[in-house]
Scaffold this motif. Sequence first.
Motif, short mmCIF file in Angstrom:
data_model
loop_
_atom_site.label_atom_id
_atom_site.label_comp_id
_atom_site.label_asym_id
_atom_site.label_seq_id
_atom_site.Cartn_x
_atom_site.Cartn_y
_atom_site.Cartn_z
N VAL A 195 -28.11 -27.44 43.77
CA VAL A 195 -27.34 -28.72 43.20
C VAL A 195 -26.08 -28.96 43.88
O VAL A 195 -25.82 -29.96 44.38
CB VAL A 195 -27.12 -28.75 41.72
CG1 VAL A 195 -26.08 -29.47 41.25
CG2 VAL A 195 -28.41 -28.64 41.12
N ASP A 196 -25.27 -27.77 44.03
CA ASP A 196 -23.80 -27.92 44.82
C ASP A 196 -24.12 -28.30 46.48
O ASP A 196 -23.14 -29.24 47.05
CB ASP A 196 -23.08 -26.66 44.65
CG ASP A 196 -21.63 -26.83 45.23
OD1 ASP A 196 -20.97 -27.45 44.58
OD2 ASP A 196 -21.49 -26.27 46.47
N LEU A 197 -25.07 -27.74 47.04
CA LEU A 197 -25.23 -28.05 48.15
C LEU A 197 -25.62 -29.67 48.33
O LEU A 197 -25.09 -30.35 49.22
CB LEU A 197 -26.48 -27.22 48.86
CG LEU A 197 -26.89 -27.81 50.28
CD1 LEU A 197 -25.45 -27.25 51.22
CD2 LEU A 197 -27.99 -27.07 50.85
N ALA A 198 -26.69 -30.01 47.45
CA ALA A 198 -26.88 -31.58 47.53
C ALA A 198 -25.58 -32.52 47.23
O ALA A 198 -25.57 -33.51 47.77
CB ALA A 198 -27.95 -31.83 46.35
N SER A 256 -28.42 -43.37 47.79
CA SER A 256 -29.46 -42.74 48.84
C SER A 256 -30.32 -41.89 47.61
O SER A 256 -29.93 -41.60 46.79
CB SER A 256 -28.69 -41.78 50.00
OG SER A 256 -27.89 -40.74 49.35
N LEU A 257 -31.40 -41.52 48.17
CA LEU A 257 -32.44 -40.61 47.60
C LEU A 257 -32.41 -39.27 47.76
O LEU A 257 -32.02 -38.83 49.08
CB LEU A 257 -33.84 -41.18 47.71
CG LEU A 257 -34.11 -42.53 47.45
CD1 LEU A 257 -35.46 -43.26 47.97
CD2 LEU A 257 -33.81 -43.14 46.03
N GLY A 258 -33.03 -38.45 46.79
CA GLY A 258 -32.96 -37.10 47.03
C GLY A 258 -34.15 -36.53 46.47
O GLY A 258 -34.90 -37.02 45.47
N HIS A 259 -34.74 -35.24 47.17
CA HIS A 259 -35.68 -34.21 46.56
C HIS A 259 -35.39 -32.83 46.64
O HIS A 259 -35.21 -32.46 47.82
CB HIS A 259 -37.10 -34.83 47.33
CG HIS A 259 -38.36 -33.83 46.81
ND1 HIS A 259 -38.42 -32.38 47.15
CD2 HIS A 259 -39.02 -33.93 45.70
CE1 HIS A 259 -39.60 -32.01 46.69
NE2 HIS A 259 -39.84 -32.94 45.46
N LEU A 260 -35.32 -32.35 45.63
CA LEU A 260 -34.83 -31.01 45.53
C LEU A 260 -35.89 -30.06 44.95
O LEU A 260 -36.83 -30.40 44.15
CB LEU A 260 -33.69 -30.92 44.48
CG LEU A 260 -32.56 -31.84 44.73
CD1 LEU A 260 -31.46 -31.44 43.70
CD2 LEU A 260 -31.92 -31.58 46.15
N ASP A 261 -35.97 -28.93 45.68
CA ASP A 261 -37.33 -27.96 45.26
C ASP A 261 -36.78 -26.68 44.99
O ASP A 261 -36.13 -26.15 46.05
CB ASP A 261 -38.10 -28.06 46.62
CG ASP A 261 -39.33 -26.90 46.66
OD1 ASP A 261 -39.15 -26.22 45.45
OD2 ASP A 261 -39.74 -26.74 47.76
#
Length: 357
Positions: free
Chosen positions: A204-207, A240-245
């Motif tokens: 989360v922090d990196l994003a 902007s969009l994001g996808h976190l895994d």
Amino acid sequence: MKKDSRQLRVGVLGCGPIAQFAHFESAVKASNCRLYAICDAAEDLARRMGATYEPDKIYLDYDQMLADPELEAVIIATSDAFHVPASIKALEAGKHVLCEKPIGLSVEEVETLQAVVERTGKVLQIGHMKRFDHGIEAAKRFIDRDMGERLALKAWYCDSTHRYTMTDAVQPLPILSKAALKPKENPKADLKRYYMLAHGCHLVDLARYLCGEITWVRARLLERFGAYSWFVETEFADGSLGHLDLTVAVRMDWHEGFQLYGQNGSVTAKTFNPWYFRSSEVEIFDERTATYHRPLGADGHFYRRQLEGFARVILDGAPMQGADIADGLASVKAMAAIARSAESGDKIFVADIRGAV
């Protein structure tokens, strides 16, 4: 190992594995810091670490360390449940704080800490050391200066089933004590919560560091054969969009990195198990010149680099590169939102979140 003439006098609270693997060595090696004091309620552990790292002072009582007028800052290297109360004590005593991540376990306790930070005016930095990874720093510079509008981020943090086999080969044997203080509740009793706090906070922090505020999340969680996998759809404040895994643990090598697509180029990164002290391998593609750039990142000791950055803020008035209390609160809210969304399947707006992760 050249030291600056002015060194921040730092004390480390907690002599357990994270202090042994990261913080003691960082304080000894940092050019602008001095390992002034260490503190642990377990006397056998404190004495042994004192003999090894030779601080000026050894304390068995945290209040006594904080009362030392020569001490300027504290590194809090304790269990997560102690982060907020230990930080508040240090700030109230007039000391600056570098606290291990996550900064807290609930939105409310982090808000309480935020009020103390604002009232005391002291520096509080959170130990999101990936912000001091040389490769990620290079990516951040390109994103902020040259990428133009961001389009989409894909980021993943996948711990490995072979992680401890690999880390045991490179880390020193941790020295433990039966007298060590432990939180009332076992943090690993709820693995979903533990994995989100321990690993999800990095993702989360990196994003947020790369793309700014996360406005909403929609998450799915699958538990299968002892593994947990969160797939998280996000939207950032700029649209902007994001996808976190977040997957713990993959049946393969450590798998961490990101891809970020923008108006004037793209960035791809591979991040390694942190205990290898190896900077991320980053490739920056600049559309304007149709060229790739790949920084070497020879200095991979991001724990030492984060401490030096912390000290520069205090000693030189440098801008904060690390995560501050606002970042910490936003991360706790985002993790709590992911947990709620995984339970309900709903889109959750981060700003509306209350309660524990």
